[in-house]
Scaffold this motif. Structure first.
Motif, PDB file in Angstrom:
ATOM      1  N   ILE A 162      19.691  73.362 -88.969  1.00 34.21           N
ATOM      2  CA  ILE A 162      19.640  71.914 -88.717  1.00 34.21           C
ATOM      3  C   ILE A 162      21.061  71.466 -88.382  1.00 34.21           C
ATOM      4  O   ILE A 162      21.996  71.759 -89.136  1.00 34.21           O
ATOM      5  N   THR A 163      21.212  70.787 -87.254  1.00 32.97           N
ATOM      6  CA  THR A 163      22.569  70.432 -86.799  1.00 32.97           C
ATOM      7  C   THR A 163      22.695  68.928 -86.567  1.00 32.97           C
ATOM      8  O   THR A 163      21.708  68.232 -86.342  1.00 32.97           O
ATOM      9  N   TRP A 190      24.730  65.350 -84.715  1.00 34.69           N
ATOM     10  CA  TRP A 190      24.924  64.869 -83.346  1.00 34.69           C
ATOM     11  C   TRP A 190      26.392  64.894 -82.909  1.00 34.69           C
ATOM     12  O   TRP A 190      26.680  64.683 -81.742  1.00 34.69           O
ATOM     13  N   LYS A 202      16.731  72.899 -85.260  1.00 27.43           N
ATOM     14  CA  LYS A 202      16.391  71.516 -84.937  1.00 27.43           C
ATOM     15  C   LYS A 202      17.678  70.749 -84.672  1.00 27.43           C
ATOM     16  O   LYS A 202      18.499  70.578 -85.560  1.00 27.43           O
ATOM     17  N   ALA A 208      19.888  67.262 -83.783  1.00 29.45           N
ATOM     18  CA  ALA A 208      19.761  65.845 -84.144  1.00 29.45           C
ATOM     19  C   ALA A 208      19.008  65.124 -83.033  1.00 29.45           C
ATOM     20  O   ALA A 208      19.155  65.456 -81.849  1.00 29.45           O
ATOM     21  N   GLY A 261      14.576  64.557 -89.394  1.00 33.23           N
ATOM     22  CA  GLY A 261      14.729  65.926 -89.870  1.00 33.23           C
ATOM     23  C   GLY A 261      13.870  66.277 -91.062  1.00 33.23           C
ATOM     24  O   GLY A 261      13.732  67.448 -91.406  1.00 33.23           O
ATOM     25  N   SER A 262      13.264  65.273 -91.696  1.00 35.47           N
ATOM     26  CA  SER A 262      12.683  65.545 -93.012  1.00 35.47           C
ATOM     27  C   SER A 262      11.501  66.520 -92.972  1.00 35.47           C
ATOM     28  O   SER A 262      11.409  67.411 -93.809  1.00 35.47           O
ATOM     29  N   GLY A 299      12.820  69.950 -92.310  1.00 35.99           N
ATOM     30  CA  GLY A 299      13.499  70.441 -93.514  1.00 35.99           C
ATOM     31  C   GLY A 299      12.500  70.918 -94.564  1.00 35.99           C
ATOM     32  O   GLY A 299      12.684  71.968 -95.186  1.00 35.99           O
ATOM     33  N   PHE A 311      22.733  74.473 -92.549  1.00 34.54           N
ATOM     34  CA  PHE A 311      22.712  73.031 -92.254  1.00 34.54           C
ATOM     35  C   PHE A 311      24.126  72.505 -92.075  1.00 34.54           C
ATOM     36  O   PHE A 311      25.019  72.834 -92.864  1.00 34.54           O
ATOM     37  N   GLY A 356      25.717  68.644 -91.762  1.00 33.68           N
ATOM     38  CA  GLY A 356      25.378  67.221 -91.760  1.00 33.68           C
ATOM     39  C   GLY A 356      25.911  66.568 -93.021  1.00 33.68           C
ATOM     40  O   GLY A 356      26.907  67.030 -93.600  1.00 33.68           O
ATOM     41  N   SER A 357      25.223  65.546 -93.454  1.00 33.99           N
ATOM     42  CA  SER A 357      25.733  64.763 -94.583  1.00 33.99           C
ATOM     43  C   SER A 357      25.500  65.471 -95.923  1.00 33.99           C
ATOM     44  O   SER A 357      24.567  66.261 -96.069  1.00 33.99           O
ATOM     45  N   VAL A 405      21.924  64.807 -97.305  1.00 35.88           N
ATOM     46  CA  VAL A 405      20.826  65.653 -96.825  1.00 35.88           C
ATOM     47  C   VAL A 405      20.997  67.083 -97.353  1.00 35.88           C
ATOM     48  O   VAL A 405      20.014  67.752 -97.684  1.00 35.88           O
ATOM     49  N   ILE A 431      19.355  67.132-100.593  1.00 38.66           N
ATOM     50  CA  ILE A 431      17.882  67.147-100.463  1.00 38.66           C
ATOM     51  C   ILE A 431      17.405  68.571-100.180  1.00 38.66           C
ATOM     52  O   ILE A 431      16.460  69.063-100.795  1.00 38.66           O
ATOM     53  N   LEU A 432      18.082  69.245 -99.252  1.00 40.48           N
ATOM     54  CA  LEU A 432      17.662  70.606 -98.889  1.00 40.48           C
ATOM     55  C   LEU A 432      17.798  71.559-100.078  1.00 40.48           C
ATOM     56  O   LEU A 432      16.949  72.428-100.293  1.00 40.48           O
TER      57      LEU A 432
HETATM   58  P1  ADP Z   1      24.265  61.889 -89.965  1.00 45.23           P
HETATM   59  O1  ADP Z   1      24.286  60.802 -90.990  1.00 45.23           O
HETATM   60  O2  ADP Z   1      25.587  62.279 -89.475  1.00 45.23           O
HETATM   61  O3  ADP Z   1      23.261  61.698 -88.883  1.00 45.23           O
HETATM   62  P2  ADP Z   1      22.465  63.617 -91.342  1.00 45.23           P
HETATM   63  O4  ADP Z   1      22.788  64.547 -92.450  1.00 45.23           O
HETATM   64  O5  ADP Z   1      21.579  62.468 -91.625  1.00 45.23           O
HETATM   65  O6  ADP Z   1      23.863  63.175 -90.774  1.00 45.23           O
HETATM   66  O7  ADP Z   1      21.845  64.406 -90.125  1.00 45.23           O
HETATM   67  C1  ADP Z   1      22.200  65.713 -89.758  1.00 45.23           C
HETATM   68  C2  ADP Z   1      20.966  66.466 -89.359  1.00 45.23           C
HETATM   69  O8  ADP Z   1      20.092  66.501 -90.494  1.00 45.23           O
HETATM   70  C3  ADP Z   1      20.156  65.853 -88.234  1.00 45.23           C
HETATM   71  O9  ADP Z   1      19.637  66.887 -87.435  1.00 45.23           O
HETATM   72  C4  ADP Z   1      19.034  65.133 -88.958  1.00 45.23           C
HETATM   73  O10 ADP Z   1      17.854  65.028 -88.191  1.00 45.23           O
HETATM   74  C5  ADP Z   1      18.793  66.077 -90.110  1.00 45.23           C
HETATM   75  N1  ADP Z   1      18.150  65.462 -91.275  1.00 45.23           N
HETATM   76  C6  ADP Z   1      18.193  64.168 -91.688  1.00 45.23           C
HETATM   77  N2  ADP Z   1      17.466  63.998 -92.816  1.00 45.23           N
HETATM   78  C7  ADP Z   1      16.946  65.214 -93.127  1.00 45.23           C
HETATM   79  C8  ADP Z   1      16.117  65.722 -94.187  1.00 45.23           C
HETATM   80  N3  ADP Z   1      15.657  64.920 -95.149  1.00 45.23           N
HETATM   81  N4  ADP Z   1      15.793  67.028 -94.179  1.00 45.23           N
HETATM   82  C9  ADP Z   1      16.270  67.853 -93.216  1.00 45.23           C
HETATM   83  N5  ADP Z   1      17.052  67.448 -92.203  1.00 45.23           N
HETATM   84  C10 ADP Z   1      17.389  66.155 -92.147  1.00 45.23           C
END
Ligand code: ADP
Length: 495
Positions: free
Chosen positions: A162-163, A165, A189, A191, A223-224, A227, A241, A243-244, A247, A250-251
């Protein structure tokens, strides 16, 4: 469902933009329920393309295909896998101009930065293609005369990726290159904001002869669901993964049930420290690169700039002079150095950080206002006299805002720099050798830039400590994330 002419007309090879996802062995342009989502250009608001909003059914199909493809791929020799990956690498380079245009159009960064990112992404592919031939195990001197001990390194299997943007090309490159090099398959997947770059890479993967099913790209609105499928599908061996931290958490929670292996590259809150013995001009160059690249939307961004009292005023003056030379605009246009932010929420966050800093006694030195260019443009801003009580000290701003703090002593700044739950990168400028070693050792981060603001390279391990993540990407350490160690004890040997 028409690709916008503003994008198509700039491409040499228009077939690189696809309104379909790569699901296992097939390109799929429709979701079962017909739902789609738009990809927009953040600089202009134009809808660039529309993609199928896929869900767990497609993700599962991709995993099944990946499982089949991975078995055969892992049996091939390292040299053979390397040669396929090198063909893919060659195609990235041959399509550099188009990949950069696609990236800038969907993400917003200046075209020169987009070209840099495509080359940076390609460097991972080249590096790990070379590494495919060097997945060495060990023979360990045994504990008994009639035994022999072997240690094998084997690919983990199917990896879910999961990547984000902010680097639509390089973030998948850092994952897919080592995974495929060691014999894994990947279901990825992108963004929803920036899927076109990864789809273009998947198109080139087909042309390079990457076996069908080995690399899937699932387009989804959020992404949920993806994920959940990756963390609950027993055929997925590992999830990687970027990202934030939210998330990532959550993973981890979702993956706990199956003890899912995780590689996590999460948020940062990088300190950038300028000591009084620093070369100030070099520190300004470093701060500009570490703060304003990608309009401040990188996880290794200098988020807090600490400047020692004796050089504080001089640094501030030079920084604001340099920041006022930045050129804000549509990244596709020549000479632009700051593009738009990705969405309205990003603009709101930066503005909130500025307002909060001002309310608590900081002052604006440069910028601080929105740009007339459009709703997602913000003028690069320098705020001085920032303190630890302000939001900018604690949260990742992810925008073109440079908050400058004043400090007096080395110990004081080390304590301030480490006063965060994040630990991805940190930077400092100094000349005194004893100070350099002390601070490099003391910073609680995975990556330290000393007298440089640019630390990303495929040959070094990238990753964080504390709540910034797990594992490392790049370098010889980067393959470990995709390998299992198997110990084989051979009995009945000659004593
Ligand atoms: P940002 O706030 O920089 O967009 P995110 O962590 O929300 O960072 O998003 C990074 C990636 O994680 C995106 O590909 C997004 O679709 C995906 N993502 C967001 N929420 C979830 C989730 N609950 N489970 C898995 N992937 C997720």
């Amino acid at each position: 469902m028409v690709i916008h002419p503003s994008l198509l007309s700039r491409l040499k090879d228009q077939t690189l933009v696809v309104e379909a996802a790569k699901v296992g062995t097939e390109w799929q342009s429709w979701a079962q329920d017909g739902s789609r989502f738009d990809v927009t250009n953040p600089a202009t608001g134009e809808v660039l393309a529309s993609l199928p909003a896929l869900g767990p059914i497609e993700a599962r199909r991709a995993v099944e295909a990946a499982k089949r493809a991975q078995k055969a791929w892992a049996k091939r020799t390292g040299k053979d896998r390397a040669s396929v990956l090198k063909r893919w690498h060659q195609l990235w380079l041959e399509n550099l101009d188009d990949l950069a245009v696609i990236l800038t159009s969907e993400q917003g960064k200046p075209l020169t930065e987009a070209r840099g990112e495509v080359l940076y992404g390609a460097s991972y592919l080249e590096w790990f293609a070379e590494e495919a031939k060097r997945i060495y195990g060990d023979i360990i001197p045994a504990h008994a005369e009639n035994l022999r001990i072997l240690v094998m390194k084997q690919p983990v299997g199917v990896v879910g990726a999961i990547t984000p943007w902010n680097f639509p090309n390089a973030m998948i490159a850092r994952k897919v290159a080592p995974a495929l090099a060691v014999g894994c398959a990947m279901v990825a997947k992108p963004a929803a904001e920036t899927p076109l770059s990864m789809l273009a890479l998947a198109m080139l993967a087909d042309r390079a002869g990457i076996p069908d099913g080995l690399f899937s790209v699932i387009t989804a609105r959020s992404g949920s669901e993806f994920g959940k499928e990756m963390t609950s599908n027993p055929d997925v061996a590992k999830i990687t993964f970027t990202g934030s931290t939210e998330v990532g958490r959550i993973l981890m929670r979702q993956g706990a049930e199956q003890i899912k292996k995780l590689g996590l590259e999460l948020g940062g809150n990088a300190p950038f420290i300028v000591f009084d013995d620093a070369d100030i001009d070099a520190a300004i160059d470093g701060a500009m690169a570490a703060k304003f690249r990608n309009a401040g939307q990188t996880c290794v961004c200098a988020n807090r700039i600490y400047v020692q009292s004796a050089v504080y005023d001089a640094f501030l003056e030079k920084l604001s002079a340099r920041v006022s030379t930045l050129k804000v605009g549509n990244g596709i246009d020549q000479g632009i150095t700051i593009g738009p932010l990705i969405n309205a929420a990003s603009i709101d966050k930066v503005q909130d950080h500025i307002a909060d800093a001002l309310a608590h006694g900081a002052r604006i030195v440069t910028g601080g206002d929105t740009s007339p260019l459009g709703p997602l443009f913000l003028n690069p801003t320098v705020v001085a006299d920032v303190t630890s009580a302000m939001k900018v000290a604690r949260e990742e701003t992810f925008g073109p805002l440079a908050p400058v703090f004043r400090f007096e002593t080395v110990d004081e700044v080390i304590a301030m720099a480490n006063d965060t739950e994040f630990g991805l990168s940190g930077y400092f400028y100094a000349r005194d050798m004893a100070r350099i070693i002390k601070v490099a050792e003391a910073l609680e981060v995975g990556i330290v830039g000393v007298n440089t603001g640019l630390i990303s390279t495929e040959v070094a391990p990238f990753g964080g400590v504390k709540q910034s993540g797990l594992g490392r990407e790049g370098s010889q350490y980067g393959v470990e994330d995709y390998l299992e160690i198997k110990y084989v004890c051979l009995g009945g040997q000659e004593a």
